[in-house]
Design a protein around this motif. Structure first.
Motif, short mmCIF file in Angstrom:
data_model
loop_
_atom_site.label_atom_id
_atom_site.label_comp_id
_atom_site.label_asym_id
_atom_site.label_seq_id
_atom_site.Cartn_x
_atom_site.Cartn_y
_atom_site.Cartn_z
N ASP A 25 -5.08 -0.97 -8.75
CA ASP A 25 -4.59 -2.38 -9.23
C ASP A 25 -3.01 -2.48 -8.96
O ASP A 25 -2.56 -3.70 -8.47
CB ASP A 25 -4.88 -2.82 -10.63
N VAL A 26 -2.39 -1.48 -9.09
CA VAL A 26 -0.93 -1.60 -8.80
C VAL A 26 -0.67 -1.42 -7.46
O VAL A 26 0.13 -2.19 -6.90
CB VAL A 26 -0.08 -0.27 -9.56
N ALA A 27 -1.41 -0.62 -6.62
CA ALA A 27 -1.00 -0.62 -5.23
C ALA A 27 -1.34 -1.65 -4.62
O ALA A 27 -0.66 -2.02 -3.49
CB ALA A 27 -2.01 0.78 -4.84
N VAL A 28 -2.57 -2.64 -4.82
CA VAL A 28 -2.81 -3.74 -4.09
C VAL A 28 -2.00 -5.07 -4.59
O VAL A 28 -2.05 -6.07 -3.91
CB VAL A 28 -4.44 -4.00 -4.13
N SER A 29 -1.24 -4.87 -5.64
CA SER A 29 -0.60 -6.14 -6.06
C SER A 29 0.71 -6.55 -5.31
O SER A 29 1.65 -5.58 -5.32
CB SER A 29 -0.40 -5.85 -7.74
N ASP A 30 0.61 -7.49 -4.99
CA ASP A 30 1.88 -8.02 -4.27
C ASP A 30 3.03 -8.30 -5.06
O ASP A 30 4.01 -8.62 -4.63
CB ASP A 30 1.41 -9.29 -3.28
N LEU A 34 7.42 -2.58 -3.88
CA LEU A 34 6.80 -1.93 -2.72
C LEU A 34 6.77 -0.54 -3.15
O LEU A 34 5.78 0.42 -2.93
CB LEU A 34 7.44 -2.18 -1.58
N LEU A 35 7.95 -0.07 -3.61
CA LEU A 35 8.27 1.46 -4.04
C LEU A 35 7.10 2.07 -5.06
O LEU A 35 6.48 3.13 -5.09
CB LEU A 35 9.54 1.80 -4.28
N LEU A 36 6.96 1.01 -6.08
CA LEU A 36 6.01 1.47 -7.10
C LEU A 36 4.64 1.37 -6.58
O LEU A 36 3.91 2.12 -6.81
CB LEU A 36 5.96 0.43 -8.15
N ARG A 37 4.48 0.63 -5.59
CA ARG A 37 2.96 0.52 -5.02
C ARG A 37 2.81 1.89 -4.17
O ARG A 37 1.74 2.61 -4.22
CB ARG A 37 2.72 -0.61 -4.14
N ALA A 38 3.81 2.21 -3.63
CA ALA A 38 3.80 3.56 -2.79
C ALA A 38 3.47 4.79 -3.87
O ALA A 38 2.72 5.55 -3.60
CB ALA A 38 5.04 3.76 -2.10
N LEU A 39 4.15 4.73 -5.04
CA LEU A 39 3.81 5.59 -6.06
C LEU A 39 2.33 5.59 -6.30
O LEU A 39 1.97 6.80 -6.70
CB LEU A 39 4.74 5.54 -7.32
N ALA A 40 1.81 4.48 -6.60
CA ALA A 40 0.44 4.30 -7.23
C ALA A 40 -0.38 5.19 -6.02
O ALA A 40 -1.24 5.96 -6.49
CB ALA A 40 0.04 2.87 -7.28
N VAL A 41 -0.32 4.84 -4.78
CA VAL A 41 -0.84 5.41 -3.63
C VAL A 41 -0.76 6.93 -3.68
O VAL A 41 -1.76 7.84 -3.55
CB VAL A 41 -0.61 5.06 -2.25
N SER A 42 0.52 7.32 -4.10
CA SER A 42 0.92 8.83 -4.13
C SER A 42 -0.07 9.54 -5.25
O SER A 42 -0.48 10.64 -5.08
CB SER A 42 2.50 9.11 -4.40
N VAL A 43 -0.05 8.69 -6.12
CA VAL A 43 -0.83 9.29 -7.49
C VAL A 43 -2.23 9.46 -7.14
O VAL A 43 -3.42 10.36 -7.44
CB VAL A 43 -0.85 8.47 -8.78
N PHE A 44 -2.98 8.34 -6.36
CA PHE A 44 -4.35 8.47 -6.02
C PHE A 44 -4.60 9.61 -4.99
O PHE A 44 -5.51 10.21 -5.12
CB PHE A 44 -4.55 7.04 -5.00
N ARG A 45 -3.48 9.90 -3.89
CA ARG A 45 -3.82 11.21 -3.15
C ARG A 45 -3.82 12.35 -4.00
O ARG A 45 -4.60 13.28 -3.77
CB ARG A 45 -2.62 11.16 -2.17
N GLY A 46 -2.93 12.29 -5.18
CA GLY A 46 -3.05 13.47 -6.10
C GLY A 46 -4.40 13.88 -6.58
O GLY A 46 -4.80 14.99 -7.03
N THR A 47 -5.25 12.79 -6.63
CA THR A 47 -6.52 12.92 -7.15
C THR A 47 -7.54 13.75 -6.18
O THR A 47 -8.51 14.43 -6.60
CB THR A 47 -7.51 11.69 -7.69
N PHE A 48 -6.99 13.90 -4.94
CA PHE A 48 -7.98 14.36 -3.86
C PHE A 48 -7.59 16.04 -4.03
O PHE A 48 -8.58 16.87 -3.56
CB PHE A 48 -7.74 13.96 -2.64
N ASP A 49 -6.53 16.31 -4.81
CA ASP A 49 -6.08 17.73 -4.85
C ASP A 49 -7.14 18.50 -5.79
O ASP A 49 -7.62 19.42 -5.74
CB ASP A 49 -4.73 17.93 -5.10
#
Length: 532
Positions: A25-30, A34-49
């Motif tokens: 919800d944070v990543a797709v929110s216009d 933008l930097l906060l949305r990037a941080l959200a994507v980074s957290v999502f990537r962490g779940t794959f670890d």
């Protein structure tokens, strides 16, 4: 922090969907920065670890969850990859800090977001490679298109000028263009290896009748050459310290750049197309050298890529067609005659040392010019390139015996023209000197006991000044062992002892008294090595 450090396996399964929904919800929110949305994507990537750690034990469940979330996130990923960066801020990053410009936040924010998306796709491909296979052609095309669009800005910022790169924000998110380009080049290489992409590109190869006539091959070469140009920062550093230049040539530098990534891209292309990759690079390079608008930087970059590709071919003992190697000789001659462009000249000598290993008859004129260049060229970067290049000529095993003494002599002249105390912090230069001297001695080890070549003295001088470097100490030790093995019988051994013992005995005697003679350290290290 919760995703990275605090969740147990059971806790992750109970809250995974909630975490993914929140960050989505944070990543797709216009309306979010933008930097906060990037941080959200980074957290999502962490779940794959975490998924990577538990997938072996909970395979079907984890893979099903990954497939589910990827279906939800994929349209967003593709949308971000296709977004065009805004106009570049006039003030660079400094404009952002000082508030002189209205747009830097949008520029660096979108770079950060794009970069996190690409890093996440790379992570998904590493953990669940099959999940991205159906989308790989589309992802390849999107990455290709973006890299093509970014090339002009990258050239202006990092090749023509020395804008600051490798910057991260307080959350550790990289936000400069060089980081994005580097990540996308690696992702492009990853997509290139995907079977659906290769199938599509191979069909084009067959339709267009060969590598040199296939547009995508030429486009790959053009893209790679563009990003493989020497960055302004590297050029300025190499001018001060040739050790940094040699570190890149031996691939021991920790500074992984777009130039290095392009070399890796060509190597992967060579693993797939084999000789076709060489033919494609040759075709593009010939066009480039004939174009009046081409700069020395792009020509040097094309030869740098050839260096990487040929070195890999030699490492895996893959044949290089002599006619392809011979076709590069006129281009080498052109490059080593560029009196105003030392880095281009240096590249010409370096590639010569690799190419001659695939040409049946050594080019004696080129060899003599390389020997002469060690001390006659004005540029230090060219001198060390000539020294390194001589290894390739010798490895080709076609160097006439009467060139052995001149090769040793040019190394000696180069070394003794320096302040030897400066060499103690010049590990890469010392290694290059020892490697070339070792190659020259192995042509005929009798050079160490006949005449006045000074080959042994030279070896001991290099050992003394490189005693603090384990790799160099081992190299000197191995070289000396080879000499002893080759001259281990009769008069040869007696002559060797007569050459070696006086200087070594004196060194060890002094070392016993002072405890600080570098040759004692070399001898001790070598003795431990032999015991092992």
């Amino acid at each position: 922090d919760l995703v990275e450090d605090s969740l147990s396996e059971d806790q992750f399964f109970s809250v995974a969907r909630d975490i993914v929904k929140v960050v989505y919800d944070v990543a797709v929110s216009d309306s979010r920065k933008l930097l906060l949305r990037a941080l959200a994507v980074s957290v999502f990537r962490g779940t794959f670890d975490i998924m990577d750690m538990v997938k072996d034990e909970h395979g079907p469940e984890v893979k099903g969850f990954a497939d589910e979330v990827l279906n939800a996130w994929s349209p967003f990923f593709m949308d971000i990859m296709k977004k065009t960066l805004p106009a570049r801020p006039a003030g660079g990053d400094e404009g952002y800090e000082s508030g002189r410009d209205d747009h830097p936040e949008a520029w660096r924010g979108l770079i950060a977001l794009k970069l996190q998306v690409v890093k996440t796709l790379m992570k998904i491909r590493a953990v669940f490679p099959q999940l991205l296979l159906p989308q790989s052609p589309v992802l390849f095309s999107a990455t290709w298109a973006e890299l093509s669009l970014l090339q002009e800005n990258y050239q202006d910022m990092y090749v023509d000028n020395d804008e600051q790169g490798r910057l991260e924000d307080a959350d550790g998110l990289p936000y400069t263009l060089d980081f994005l380009v580097l990540e996308e080049l690696d992702f492009l290489q990853s997509c290139l290896r995907a079977p659906p992409v290769q199938k599509e590109l191979e069909a084009q190869l067959q339709q267009q009748g060969g590598v040199s006539g296939t547009s995508w091959v030429m486009d790959v070469m053009k893209l790679a050459v563009g990003y493989a140009q020497i960055p302004k920062e590297e050029e300025d550093l190499w001018d001060i310290d040739v050790n940094l230049f040699l570190a890149e040539e031996t691939s021991v530098t920790a500074n992984y750049t777009a130039r290095t990534a392009c070399g890796d891209l060509l190597i992967k292309l060579g693993e797939w197309l084999h000789q076709g990759a060489l033919e494609g690079l040759l075709a593009y390079t010939q066009v480039l050298f004939a174009a009046e608008s081409a700069t020395w930087r792009t020509k040097e970059a094309s030869l740098f890529l050839l260096t990487q590709l040929l070195s890999d071919f030699l490492d895996v003992e893959k044949a290089i067609a002599p006619e392809v190697a011979a076709a590069y000789l006129p281009l080498i001659d052109y490059s080593i005659n560029r009196t105003e462009e030392p880095l281009f000249r240096a590249r010409g000598y370096l590639i010569a040392g690799i190419l001659v290993q695939s040409i049946p008859d050594v080019a004696l004129g080129l060899l003599d010019r390389t020997i002469k260049g060690v001390n006659d060229d004005e540029a230090e970067v060219v001198k060390v390139s000539c020294i390194k290049s001589l290894q390739g000529f010798i490895n080709a095993r076609t160097v006439p015996a009467d060139r052995q003494v001149p090769i040793v002599a040019c190394i000696s002249e180069y070394l003794y023209a320096k302040d030897l105390t400066d060499l103690e912090d010049a590990d890469d230069l010392l290694l290059t000197l020892v490697e070339t001297l070792r190659a020259a001695i192995t042509m005929d080890p009798r050079i160490t006991i006949t005449g006045d070549s000074g080959a042994l003295d030279l070896l001991f001088v290099l050992a003394k000044h490189g005693a603090a470097t384990f790799q160099l100490t081992m190299l000197v030790s191995e070289t000396f062992e080879e000499i002893v093995t080759s001259l281990s019988s009769g008069d040869s051994y007696t002559a060797l002892c007569a050459k070696v013992l006086p200087s070594l005995t004196g060194a060890f005697d002094v070392g016993n008294m002072t405890g600080d003679d570098p040759l004692v350290e070399v001898g001790s290290t070598a003795r431990c090595h032999n015991s092992c």
